[in-house]
Design a protein around this motif. Structure first.
Motif, PDB file in Angstrom:
ATOM      1  N   ASP A 245      40.690  40.628  28.508  1.00 32.57           N
ATOM      2  CA  ASP A 245      41.024  40.402  29.877  1.00 32.57           C
ATOM      3  C   ASP A 245      42.364  39.558  30.048  1.00 32.57           C
ATOM      4  OD1 ASP A 245      39.106  42.238  31.075  1.00 32.57           O
ATOM      5  OD2 ASP A 245      37.746  40.666  31.632  1.00 32.57           O
ATOM      6  N   GLN A 246      42.315  38.451  29.146  1.00 33.06           N
ATOM      7  CA  GLN A 246      43.585  37.986  29.341  1.00 33.06           C
ATOM      8  C   GLN A 246      44.688  38.441  28.914  1.00 33.06           C
ATOM      9  OE1 GLN A 246      43.066  34.406  26.607  1.00 33.06           O
ATOM     10  NE2 GLN A 246      41.736  33.400  27.895  1.00 33.06           N
ATOM     11  N   ARG A 247      44.914  39.364  28.186  1.00 32.96           N
ATOM     12  CA  ARG A 247      45.935  40.234  27.669  1.00 32.96           C
ATOM     13  C   ARG A 247      46.096  41.131  28.852  1.00 32.96           C
ATOM     14  NH1 ARG A 247      44.041  41.965  23.518  1.00 32.96           N
ATOM     15  NH2 ARG A 247      43.265  44.045  24.047  1.00 32.96           N
ATOM     16  N   LYS A 248      45.001  41.716  29.372  1.00 32.79           N
ATOM     17  CA  LYS A 248      45.338  42.839  30.540  1.00 32.79           C
ATOM     18  C   LYS A 248      45.967  41.851  31.716  1.00 32.79           C
ATOM     19  CE  LYS A 248      43.188  46.383  33.004  1.00 32.79           C
ATOM     20  NZ  LYS A 248      41.978  47.487  33.048  1.00 32.79           N
ATOM     21  N   LEU A 249      45.556  40.748  32.038  1.00 35.77           N
ATOM     22  CA  LEU A 249      46.156  40.090  33.249  1.00 35.77           C
ATOM     23  C   LEU A 249      47.639  39.694  33.005  1.00 35.77           C
ATOM     24  CD1 LEU A 249      45.590  38.446  35.999  1.00 35.77           C
ATOM     25  CD2 LEU A 249      44.927  36.453  34.535  1.00 35.77           C
ATOM     26  N   ASP A 250      47.885  39.294  31.818  1.00 28.70           N
ATOM     27  CA  ASP A 250      49.273  38.968  31.570  1.00 28.70           C
ATOM     28  C   ASP A 250      50.390  40.311  31.578  1.00 28.70           C
ATOM     29  OD1 ASP A 250      48.492  36.581  30.958  1.00 28.70           O
ATOM     30  OD2 ASP A 250      48.429  36.540  28.668  1.00 28.70           O
ATOM     31  N   GLU A 251      49.665  41.301  31.193  1.00 24.87           N
ATOM     32  CA  GLU A 251      50.370  42.564  31.077  1.00 24.87           C
ATOM     33  C   GLU A 251      50.670  42.890  32.495  1.00 24.87           C
ATOM     34  OE1 GLU A 251      47.838  45.294  29.034  1.00 24.87           O
ATOM     35  OE2 GLU A 251      48.938  44.609  27.097  1.00 24.87           O
ATOM     36  N   TYR A 252      49.447  42.762  33.485  1.00 26.29           N
ATOM     37  CA  TYR A 252      49.513  43.080  35.040  1.00 26.29           C
ATOM     38  C   TYR A 252      50.690  42.211  35.669  1.00 26.29           C
ATOM     39  CZ  TYR A 252      48.451  43.347  39.928  1.00 26.29           C
ATOM     40  OH  TYR A 252      48.396  43.406  41.353  1.00 26.29           O
ATOM     41  N   LEU A 253      50.722  40.876  35.623  1.00 19.85           N
ATOM     42  CA  LEU A 253      51.509  40.060  36.134  1.00 19.85           C
ATOM     43  C   LEU A 253      52.909  40.178  35.621  1.00 19.85           C
ATOM     44  CD1 LEU A 253      49.381  36.721  35.768  1.00 19.85           C
ATOM     45  CD2 LEU A 253      49.654  38.176  37.638  1.00 19.85           C
ATOM     46  N   THR A 254      53.132  40.551  34.281  1.00 20.48           N
ATOM     47  CA  THR A 254      54.532  40.719  33.676  1.00 20.48           C
ATOM     48  C   THR A 254      55.001  42.259  34.490  1.00 20.48           C
ATOM     49  OG1 THR A 254      53.963  39.770  31.536  1.00 20.48           O
ATOM     50  CG2 THR A 254      55.770  41.538  31.843  1.00 20.48           C
ATOM     51  N   ALA A 255      54.028  43.118  34.769  1.00 23.38           N
ATOM     52  CA  ALA A 255      54.547  44.309  35.650  1.00 23.38           C
ATOM     53  C   ALA A 255      55.018  44.097  36.971  1.00 23.38           C
ATOM     54  CB  ALA A 255      53.274  45.305  35.335  1.00 23.38           C
ATOM     55  N   VAL A 256      54.224  43.169  37.609  1.00 26.52           N
ATOM     56  CA  VAL A 256      54.523  42.867  39.012  1.00 26.52           C
ATOM     57  C   VAL A 256      56.012  41.973  38.911  1.00 26.52           C
ATOM     58  CG1 VAL A 256      54.016  41.340  40.864  1.00 26.52           C
ATOM     59  CG2 VAL A 256      52.097  42.629  39.770  1.00 26.52           C
ATOM     60  N   ARG A 257      56.272  41.211  38.042  1.00 27.53           N
ATOM     61  CA  ARG A 257      57.272  40.546  38.035  1.00 27.53           C
ATOM     62  C   ARG A 257      58.657  41.419  37.494  1.00 27.53           C
ATOM     63  NH1 ARG A 257      60.986  38.791  40.167  1.00 27.53           N
ATOM     64  NH2 ARG A 257      62.389  37.358  38.736  1.00 27.53           N
ATOM     65  N   GLU A 258      58.342  42.161  36.614  1.00 25.02           N
ATOM     66  CA  GLU A 258      59.407  43.196  36.236  1.00 25.02           C
ATOM     67  C   GLU A 258      59.752  44.043  37.426  1.00 25.02           C
ATOM     68  OE1 GLU A 258      57.850  45.300  32.726  1.00 25.02           O
ATOM     69  OE2 GLU A 258      58.665  43.827  31.487  1.00 25.02           O
ATOM     70  N   MET A 259      58.500  44.358  38.251  1.00 20.19           N
ATOM     71  CA  MET A 259      59.055  45.347  39.528  1.00 20.19           C
ATOM     72  C   MET A 259      59.797  44.397  40.529  1.00 20.19           C
ATOM     73  SD  MET A 259      58.282  48.121  41.009  1.00 20.19           S
ATOM     74  CE  MET A 259      57.107  48.612  40.079  1.00 20.19           C
ATOM     75  N   GLU A 260      59.622  43.235  40.537  1.00 19.78           N
ATOM     76  CA  GLU A 260      60.397  42.333  41.785  1.00 19.78           C
ATOM     77  C   GLU A 260      61.819  42.342  40.996  1.00 19.78           C
ATOM     78  OE1 GLU A 260      58.141  38.767  43.578  1.00 19.78           O
ATOM     79  OE2 GLU A 260      58.154  38.829  41.247  1.00 19.78           O
ATOM     80  N   ALA A 261      62.156  42.069  39.533  1.00 18.65           N
ATOM     81  CA  ALA A 261      63.201  42.221  38.966  1.00 18.65           C
ATOM     82  C   ALA A 261      64.248  43.369  39.233  1.00 18.65           C
ATOM     83  CB  ALA A 261      63.108  41.887  37.719  1.00 18.65           C
ATOM     84  N   ARG A 262      63.380  44.590  38.919  1.00 23.53           N
ATOM     85  CA  ARG A 262      63.979  45.829  39.278  1.00 23.53           C
ATOM     86  C   ARG A 262      64.762  46.012  40.754  1.00 23.53           C
ATOM     87  NH1 ARG A 262      59.561  49.766  36.820  1.00 23.53           N
ATOM     88  NH2 ARG A 262      60.756  51.575  37.886  1.00 23.53           N
ATOM     89  N   ILE A 263      63.885  45.628  41.595  1.00 27.22           N
ATOM     90  CA  ILE A 263      64.198  45.835  43.262  1.00 27.22           C
ATOM     91  C   ILE A 263      65.318  44.870  43.463  1.00 27.22           C
ATOM     92  CG2 ILE A 263      63.352  45.640  45.417  1.00 27.22           C
ATOM     93  CD1 ILE A 263      60.489  46.277  44.312  1.00 27.22           C
ATOM     94  N   GLU A 264      65.172  43.520  42.699  1.00 23.23           N
ATOM     95  CA  GLU A 264      66.272  42.658  42.952  1.00 23.23           C
ATOM     96  C   GLU A 264      67.491  43.166  42.614  1.00 23.23           C
ATOM     97  OE1 GLU A 264      64.668  39.177  41.452  1.00 23.23           O
ATOM     98  OE2 GLU A 264      63.262  38.807  42.957  1.00 23.23           O
TER      99      GLU A 264
END
Length: 453
Positions: A245-264
């Protein structure tokens, strides 16, 4: 900072969310994907919820390149649908579905406006360019009205076109018909959002539909990542989770941040161009725009922020060009091909381009895990297609349709199903609602439920 919440009822803006888990910070709530450790208290019999999405492609297709060989499980994907090869076992190619209400039926020209507005409603829209528009309730909104209370957003409407809600568009039809395919009532279309930034903020916090562009841009200059606001919650939660679950949480939060970066990045690279010539939506690259929106939709489903969505890749009648794939001509212009082989070849390139984006979305759904550990795609029913078959003839019969996912709803994937005779597309919709235990006597011109999907 806020604390990680685990409650039966959490009050969010204008909606009560039951049995939901999320991270909370100052004015921000970030919904979480399914984590095994957070499901331990749930009944063993609990199932993941079913979802539905409708992805729309405009202007018809090159039917010779679309048509699928073989029937049942013994079928071969056509050249246009080849990008779906890796998902062949998760799709059904459906042949023989019609939309009679896309035809004029005495109303004259305007097939593109009717194609969009009848695709999910199955009704003959009122021909008017004024404010007295009338269509019908669309299948996605029937679902949203039935199950929308279970999620933060009852439904999510997306597009890569700038919406037009007023004025005259196609042959005497109001623009509201051509730029909307989701209808809450006969007179109220659900305007789709084409700006990835606003979709992101609507999903993950900070959404203010009344905010001006200038105010939003000023706010974004000083705003930190949404993850900055929930960081303490995330750290506290992480300590409670197992390694998986830690790995899955990290992957999810990374995906959210990458989405922000792509939009920015997309916002940073926007260029000022003369009025009237600016491409619709952001970023300027169309494929990047489509994929950001598809990623946002996948995240919305993964976090159970919504279970119902419609995504209009482009409105019918769109004359967008595709120079990036070697097609500098406008799509709508090409669709009137008059059997010219060069035009048909270019239409096939566009069709395959759209199929590639659809395939990309399915890969996202296959990679994500749901509440019960199954693949997200197995609990998601996705209809991909358009309201025209042959754009040259403005034909609304034998539509290009692919139904993906839904194995856990009992859908028979990995096959080509052919319907012979007049079979309204709305019969399919009635059947999908039935799989979600949503009672609807009819949708537009529907005549029966399809038991063999």
């Amino acid at each position: 900072m806020g604390v990680f919440l685990e409650t039966e009822t959490v009050h969010m803006p204008s909606r009560s969310i039951r049995r939901r888990r999320f991270l909370q910070g100052f004015g921000t709530a970030l919904f979480l994907p399914a984590l095994e450790g957070l499901q331990a208290a749930a009944p063993a019999s609990a199932k993941a919820p079913l979802r539905m999405a409708f992805l729309y492609i405009p202007n018809g297709v090159n039917l010779n390149k679309w048509r699928t060989k073989g029937e049942g499980k013994d079928f071969e994907l056509s050249p246009t649908l080849q990008p779906l090869e890796s998902s062949k076992g998760d799709i059904q190619v459906l042949t023989g579905l019609d939309h009679d209400k896309g035809f004029s039926n005495g109303d004259g020209a305007g097939d593109h406006a009717r194609a969009n507005s009848s695709f999910l409603t199955g009704v003959q829209i009122k021909k008017t360019a004024g404010a007295d528009i009338r269509a019908g309730v669309s299948v996605d909104q029937i679902a949203a009205q039935a199950i929308g209370r279970e999620t933060y957003l009852p439904s999510l409407e997306l597009s890569c076109d700038q919406a037009r809600q007023s004025g005259r568009c196609d042959s005497g039809y109001a623009c509201a018909y051509q730029y909307n395919m989701s209808w809450r009532s006969e007179t109220q279309p659900m305007a789709p959002e084409n700006n990835p930034r606003l979709v992101f903020e609507r999903l993950f916090g900070g959404f203010n539909p009344g905010e001006s562009r200038e105010a939003r841009e000023k706010r974004m200059v000083t705003r930190r990542s949404i993850l900055d606001f929930v960081l303490e919650d995330a750290k506290g939660l992480r300590r409670q989770l197992g390694r998986t679950d830690q790995r899955k949480l990290d992957e999810y939060l990374t995906a959210v941040r990458e989405m922000e970066a792509r939009i920015e990045k997309a916002e940073t690279h926007l260029k000022e161009v003369p009025a009237g010539s600016k491409p619709t939506g952001i970023p300027e690259d169309y494929e990047s725009h489509l994929r950001i929106m598809l990623d946002l939709l996948a995240l919305a489903f993964e976090t159970d922020t919504t279970r119902v969505s419609s995504f209009m890749f482009a409105h019918d009648g769109s004359n967008r060009s595709f120079a990036e794939i070697g097609v500098p001509q406008g799509h709508h212009s090409l669709s009137h091909h008059r059997h010219d082989q060069e035009r048909l070849a270019n239409i096939a390139k566009i069709d395959r381009f759209y199929a590639t984006q659809f395939a990309y979305f399915l890969e996202q759904l296959k990679a994500k895990r749901d509440l019960d550990g199954s693949r997200l795609i197995d609990n998601t029913m996705v209809v991909y297609g358009g309201g025209l078959s042959d754009g040259n003839y403005h034909d609304h019969n034998n539509l290009p349709v692919v139904l993906a996912g839904g194995k856990n709803a009992g859908l028979q994937t990995g096959r080509h199903k052919v319907y012979n005779g007049a079979e309204p597309m709305t019969n399919l919709y009635l059947s999908l609602l039935d799989r979600m235990n949503i009672e609807a006597e009819r949708i537009g011109d529907s005549t029966r439920k399809l038991s063999d999907i």
